[in-house]
Scaffold this motif. Structure first.
Motif, PDB file in Angstrom:
ATOM      1  N   GLN A 149      -6.470  -9.328   3.517  1.00  0.00           N
ATOM      2  CA  GLN A 149      -6.634 -10.719   4.700  1.00  0.00           C
ATOM      3  C   GLN A 149      -7.005  -9.909   5.926  1.00  0.00           C
ATOM      4  O   GLN A 149      -6.906  -8.898   6.203  1.00  0.00           O
TER       5      GLN A 149
ATOM      6  N   PRO B  33      -5.406  -3.721   1.431  1.00  0.00           N
ATOM      7  CA  PRO B  33      -4.490  -2.566   1.509  1.00  0.00           C
ATOM      8  C   PRO B  33      -4.492  -1.502   0.454  1.00  0.00           C
ATOM      9  O   PRO B  33      -4.434  -0.397   0.614  1.00  0.00           O
TER      10      PRO B  33
ATOM     11  N   TYR C 226       0.794  -0.885   0.030  1.00  0.00           N
ATOM     12  CA  TYR C 226       0.178   0.069   0.039  1.00  0.00           C
ATOM     13  C   TYR C 226       0.830   1.458  -0.026  1.00  0.00           C
ATOM     14  O   TYR C 226       0.430   2.290  -0.135  1.00  0.00           O
TER      15      TYR C 226
ATOM     16  N   THR D 207      -6.610  -8.861   9.534  1.00  0.00           N
ATOM     17  CA  THR D 207      -5.324  -8.536  10.323  1.00  0.00           C
ATOM     18  C   THR D 207      -5.450  -8.507  11.940  1.00  0.00           C
ATOM     19  O   THR D 207      -4.555  -7.869  12.376  1.00  0.00           O
ATOM     20  N   GLU D 208      -6.506  -8.992  12.546  1.00  0.00           N
ATOM     21  CA  GLU D 208      -6.528  -8.945  13.756  1.00  0.00           C
ATOM     22  C   GLU D 208      -6.581 -10.476  14.228  1.00  0.00           C
ATOM     23  O   GLU D 208      -7.329 -11.453  13.820  1.00  0.00           O
TER      24      GLU D 208
ATOM     25  N   ALA E 230      -7.946   0.620   0.893  1.00  0.00           N
ATOM     26  CA  ALA E 230      -8.396   1.415   2.212  1.00  0.00           C
ATOM     27  C   ALA E 230      -7.687   0.766   3.401  1.00  0.00           C
ATOM     28  O   ALA E 230      -7.192  -0.315   3.289  1.00  0.00           O
ATOM     29  N   GLY E 231      -7.660   1.570   4.536  1.00  0.00           N
ATOM     30  CA  GLY E 231      -6.931   1.144   5.608  1.00  0.00           C
ATOM     31  C   GLY E 231      -7.929   0.026   6.278  1.00  0.00           C
ATOM     32  O   GLY E 231      -8.978  -0.462   5.673  1.00  0.00           O
ATOM     33  N   LYS E 232      -7.521  -0.689   7.512  1.00  0.00           N
ATOM     34  CA  LYS E 232      -8.474  -1.532   8.113  1.00  0.00           C
ATOM     35  C   LYS E 232      -9.532  -1.207   8.887  1.00  0.00           C
ATOM     36  O   LYS E 232      -9.561  -0.095   9.487  1.00  0.00           O
ATOM     37  N   GLN E 233     -10.382  -2.211   9.210  1.00  0.00           N
ATOM     38  CA  GLN E 233     -11.324  -1.813   9.979  1.00  0.00           C
ATOM     39  C   GLN E 233     -11.823  -3.274  11.120  1.00  0.00           C
ATOM     40  O   GLN E 233     -11.902  -4.149  10.205  1.00  0.00           O
ATOM     41  N   ASP E 234     -11.624  -3.112  12.103  1.00  0.00           N
ATOM     42  CA  ASP E 234     -12.045  -4.245  13.015  1.00  0.00           C
ATOM     43  C   ASP E 234     -13.544  -4.653  12.925  1.00  0.00           C
ATOM     44  O   ASP E 234     -14.277  -3.870  12.636  1.00  0.00           O
TER      45      ASP E 234
ATOM     46  N   ALA F 190      -7.656   5.114   0.001  1.00  0.00           N
ATOM     47  CA  ALA F 190      -6.079   4.777  -0.025  1.00  0.00           C
ATOM     48  C   ALA F 190      -5.144   5.965  -0.063  1.00  0.00           C
ATOM     49  O   ALA F 190      -4.258   6.141   0.452  1.00  0.00           O
TER      50      ALA F 190
ATOM     51  N   SER G 169     -10.336  -8.609  11.467  1.00  0.00           N
ATOM     52  CA  SER G 169     -10.127  -7.026  11.007  1.00  0.00           C
ATOM     53  C   SER G 169     -10.016  -7.090   9.409  1.00  0.00           C
ATOM     54  O   SER G 169      -9.455  -7.925   8.670  1.00  0.00           O
TER      55      SER G 169
ATOM     56  N   ALA H 112      -5.139   8.529   2.548  1.00  0.00           N
ATOM     57  CA  ALA H 112      -4.482   8.177   3.782  1.00  0.00           C
ATOM     58  C   ALA H 112      -2.781   8.374   3.262  1.00  0.00           C
ATOM     59  O   ALA H 112      -1.814   9.031   4.328  1.00  0.00           O
TER      60      ALA H 112
ATOM     61  N   TRP I 205      -9.208  -5.923   5.834  1.00  0.00           N
ATOM     62  CA  TRP I 205      -8.092  -4.974   5.194  1.00  0.00           C
ATOM     63  C   TRP I 205      -7.783  -5.572   3.609  1.00  0.00           C
ATOM     64  O   TRP I 205      -7.500  -6.639   3.461  1.00  0.00           O
TER      65      TRP I 205
ATOM     66  N   ASN J  40     -19.622  -1.975  13.000  1.00  0.00           N
ATOM     67  CA  ASN J  40     -18.718  -1.004  12.535  1.00  0.00           C
ATOM     68  C   ASN J  40     -18.894  -0.851  11.138  1.00  0.00           C
ATOM     69  O   ASN J  40     -19.638  -1.409  10.163  1.00  0.00           O
TER      70      ASN J  40
END
Lengths: 341, 626
Positions: free
Chosen positions: A209, A180, A34, A211-212, A183-187, A43, A176, A46, A178, A194
């Protein structure tokens, strides 16, 4: 006397810096990179903040490290010089406190503005509900007016140049979402709802993938977003909204029977049949997907056979157990799954 | 020794009298011995945590590896190793290394004969040791913790093995040790300073120890609450973190990080204190901006409570809370920057001697700058939402905790080694160690920045080909072996020094603070005469500025606390009871997980320990006079 130490250090720092630049510049095959590639406005927004921050950080890095090296070389012990005994310098100390504070204040303004920009729901967005489970993703398209919402898994299809507003929910552990390059990630937090927006400005397959850390197969909880031109997307959506095709041959029909009378029906759905469970992925148009099991394996005959033989051996912690299927049963089920286009 | 004629109180056992050998160490209440015990234990855990790291790096050396057997075994062990690597390095290595140095040097640097509560100090060590053994025994009792070192609920409450039970109970045990230590150090620093050692004359290491102790005092109860809730969820059917029953997974995160962020400063501030002692010594100059460094340390201690949600920028806090924590996170960089500039200012104009401790201290400054800058970039929330949970974060916290804390600890070990053991370490091997360590560190952790920015998430046991991550992962694995080799060089240095190292004089570095005024190693009672302090860096001033009042004033035994002189030096006597009380807590820990009635047994053992302790005078009639 100690110059070599100082020079070795500076040579190393320079080398490390160079490696960083070279390493990021030539990444020919980096589908989640990213920092060099952004394929949508979110993206990009950011990334603009990063560009400013990174430039400032690199400048400070060189100033401080070069000052350190200069100090080391200049003030190394020599027989002809005594250390100067001073305790501080108020003017210098105040200046060196205020300058960083001002730089940070300068960074704070665009940061806060962008935080608020990105948090609002865009107009005319496509709505998709994402449900994260150990270890795969379910997507539910919420088209206006149709009674049966389109449900698919792991591979999300979206139109280009259209903001997609995701509603994220989960019911086991935290995951999470994601992608990349978009956009950024969101849990995805169980018990909470959310939201995030993604948008692609050119067609393509975007990898992502979880990411949490979510348990044994966290590493294998991958996903793809496939962006199409609007007309192609509309076509895809129409196809996917239809019920499943009938089995096209005897083997596939045998597979369907196994599917509906065996264990499969307890967790999976195939629209147009009695299978309506939502514990596992909806398989209505399974054969149209390029991957399966959390976008982990190519959707090939060989992989499918191996999977049906013993899922947790192929993907640790997979919730689908080894049912001890015979080779014949596996053949039939594979034929059935491959007929679900 | 003859039995005393008058014996006012009976003890449960015959009082231990050994001052060396196995029982001498087990029953010691001497802060110096306890410091050594802490240091040796922390080092053993450092090796274990390092081996776990090597295992992680071997598995990630190439895409699609199966380093630990089958795919499932590899995933399972990898998840246990990364969890235990984090837990080990934080709770069993960096924290206890700090405590080891504080234990040994707080009394020496403030001119005291021991800490305020010597037996409590022993209890704290034994609880820490048993807690560490307890956590590591999980490998043999069904699997180690596998929920990540921050154990996010609800995953941590539903992981199927007993691993996370050991996490919840084990960290609770370690927390008790930290709390006891914190109370002890606070009381020691506030009450037991030598005459003339005003607060603003205290060495910066003492200041940082004080700030860290207060952080521990307030942070440990928060994680204690979180761990109790988790324990109830896992073992007694609680639903605190079960969303299906109305529990809230984010409650865990708020509690954990409200502890966890001050914890970061608990880890780094002792190293900052060490560096603030080492740099002036080898620059032959007073610290630049002493007051600023002290206030910056205290400011970090306060502001550290207001930044915890920057660990939670992607959980959906909403833009207002997110912005507030972004701002507080940015501004905590200011006091940190002040410290960097002050260390540079200390070297400026000095006469720098590049001994091994100085190299590690300079390495600390150089590497910590990188960790600090990447830290600021996390405050840029929209981009943090890209970076977070990737290797970019892993790079950041290793630059802070390895490049920072571990470099600082190594500086401290080399600096104080002659004082602790009475023998010098080899400078040649020390420098070889430093350069290997420095290169290995950067080879291992610098590429993590790049990988994180190329989208490699943390905590994945495997990755496919074609992601563009192969090359750097391979380099990082090589780097981790270079670090391992550098640690072997350190061990060789220690072994050689123990055997035939040059004997250390009292003050081999021509240093500045009180511990260098006494023999190496220090006698059991530390100071024959309690020093009277007249300046910051008092020892330096006694050596270099012969004032009319330069003669050390004679203060009699125990004078620091106003005891009247003439009665000899009273040192607390060895005791069995701290280790007994600590052992009971270990039994309770196993009991909670495997067999509840054993909790009663453990409680009984601890109770015996505490009663014996209370009934036993701190100074036995037979020993303790010097």
């Amino acid at each position: 006397m100690r110059t070599p130490a100082g020079w070795r250090r500076s040579a190393f720092v320079a080398l490390a810096g160079l490696l960083v630049i070279v390493g990021t510049a030539c990444a020919p095959d980096a589908p989640q990179d990213y920092i060099n590639y952004q394929k949508g406005p979110i993206a990009e927004e950011a990334d603009r903040l990063w560009d400013v921050t990174f430039a400032i950080a690199v400048a400070i890095f060189f100033i401080v490290e070069l000052l350190l090296i200069y100090t080391i070389v200049r003030f190394r012990a020599r027989p002809d010089r005594e250390a100067k005994q001073f305790h501080g310098n108020t003017k210098v100390e105040v200046i060196l406190t205020v300058i960083p504070a001002l730089i940070l204040a300068g960074l704070a303004v665009p940061t806060v503005r962008t935080i608020f920009d990105l948090s609002s729901e865009p107009d005319d967005a496509l709505q998709i509900k994402v449900t994260a489970r150990q270890f795969w993703w379910e997507y539910e398209y919420e088209p206006e007016g149709t009674e049966d919402p389109l449900v698919t898994a792991n591979e999300m299809h979206i139109p280009v140049d259209t903001p997609v507003f995701l509603t994220l929910e989960g019911d086991d552990v935290i995951h999470s979402f994601w992608v990349p390059l978009l956009a950024g990630k969101q849990d995805v937090v169980p018990g909470r709802t959310n939201h995030m927006t993604i948008e692609a400005d050119e067609p393509g397959v975007y990898r992502g993938q979880c990411t949490e850390y979510c348990g044994l197969s966290h590493a294998n909880m991958r996903l793809r977003v496939i962006a199409h031109p609007q007309d192609e997307f509309d076509e895809w959506r129409d196809d996917q909204s239809e019920a499943a095709d009938d089995p096209r041959d005897a083997l596939a029909a045998e597979g369907e029977e196994l599917f509906l009378e065996g264990e499969c029906i307890n967790c999976h759905a195939v629209q147009g049949t009695d299978a309506q469970a939502r514990t596992g992925p909806d398989l209505t148009h399974f054969a149209s997907r390029e991957t399966f099991a959390g976008a982990m394996f190519e959707n090939t005959t060989e992989n499918l056979r191996q999977w049906l033989d013993d899922p947790p051996a192929m993907k640790p912690g997979a919730k689908m157990p080894d049912y001890g299927l015979t080779t014949q049963e596996i053949d039939a089920l594979v034929a059935y799954l491959q007929s679900l286009e | 020794m003859a039995t005393a004629a008058v014996q006012p109180r009976r003890s449960l056992f015959a009082r231990p009298t050994a001052t060396s050998g196995f029982w001498g160490w087990v029953t010691t209440v001497d802060h110096k011995k306890i410091g050594i015990l802490y240091g040796v234990t922390a080092f053993i855990f450092f090796i274990l945590g390092g081996l776990e790291a090597i295992a992680l790096r071997v598995q990630l050396a190439q895409p699609d590896m199966q380093a630990f057997g089958t795919e499932a075994a590899t995933a399972e062990l990898y998840n246990q190793f990364f969890t235990m690597h984090g837990v080990t390095m934080i709770f069993l290595v960096v924290m206890p290394f700090g405590v080891a140095l504080m234990n040994f040097f707080i009394p020496l640097m403030i001119g005291a004969r021991d800490v305020a509560f010597p037996r409590l100090n022993a209890l704290s060590y034994w609880i820490f040791l048993f807690g560490g053994i307890f956590l590591y025994s999980s490998f043999f009792l069904g699997g180690a913790p596998d929920g990540g070192w921050f154990g996010y609920a609800p995953l941590s409450r539903i992981q199927p093995t007993t691993g996370m039970d050991f996490y919840a109970v084990g960290l609770q045990i370690l927390g008790i040790a930290s709390l006891l230590g914190a109370v002890n150090f606070i009381v020691t620093i506030i009450n037991m300073r030598a005459p003339g050692m005003t607060l603003m004359r205290m060495p910066v290491f003492i200041w940082m120890s004080l700030v860290v102790s207060f952080l521990l005092l307030f942070a440990m109860p928060i994680i204690a609450v979180a761990l109790f809730l988790l324990m109830f969820d896992r073992l007694f059917g609680g639903v605190f973190f079960d969303p299906a029953a109305g529990g809230d997974p984010l409650l865990w995160q708020h509690l954990f990080w409200l502890f966890g962020h001050p914890e970061v400063y608990i880890l780094i501030l002792p190293a900052m204190g060490i560096v603030s002692e080492v740099i002036p010594t080898f620059s032959r100059k007073p610290l630049f901006g002493y007051a600023a460094i002290v206030f910056a340390g205290a400011a970090i201690g306060f502001m550290g409570w207001g930044v915890w949600a920057h660990h939670m920028f992607v959980v959906g806090l909403g833009p207002v809370a997110t912005s507030a924590f972004a701002l507080s996170t940015m501004f905590i960089a200011v006091p940190t920057g002040v410290k960097i500039f002050n260390w540079l200012g200390t070297m400026w104009g000095g006469s720098l001697k590049f001994t091994t401790p100085m190299l590690f201290a300079i390495g600390f400054v150089a590497m910590f700058v990188i960790g600090g800058l990447s830290g600021v970039s996390h405050a840029i929330v929209p981009h943090d939402q890209q970076q977070t949970d990737t290797y970019y974060i892993v790079a950041h916290f290793h630059y802070v905790l390895f490049g920072g804390a571990m470099f600082g600890i190594m500086a401290g070990l080399y600096y104080w080694w002659p004082k602790v053991f009475g023998r010098m370490l080899s400078e040649k091997l020390g420098k070889f160690h430093f350069w290997l360590w420095f290169i290995g560190f950067n080879l291992t952790f610098a590429p993590m920045h790049i990988l994180g920015l190329q989208g490699m998430p943390r905590r994945i046991y495997t990755y496919p080909e074609g992601m563009g991550w192969d090359w750097w992962n391979f380099i990082m694995t090589i780097g981790s072996f270079v670090i391992a080799f550098s640690v072997l060089v350190f061990l060789a240095n220690v072994a050689i020094s123990r055997k035939r190292g040059e004997e250390a004089v009292d003050d081999p570095w021509d240093a500045r603070t009180l511990e260098w005024a006494i023999p190496s190693p220090p006698p059991e009672h530390n100071f024959d005469d309690v020093p009277v302090v007249e300046a910051r860096d008092d020892w330096w001033h006694k050596k270099y500025a012969k004032r009319p009042t330069g003669e050390p004033a004679r203060v009699y035994a125990g004078g620091a606390n106003g005891e009247s002189g003439g009665g000899g030096i009273h040192l607390p006597s060895p005791s069995y009871f701290p280790v007994i009380a600590a052992f009971g807590i270990l039994v309770m820990g196993y009991g909670v997980i495997f067999y509840l009635p054993a909790v009663a047994l453990g409680a009984l053992i601890s109770l015996v320990g505490f009663f014996g302790w209370v009934l036993e005078p701190s100074v036995s009639d037979e020993v303790g006079h010097h």
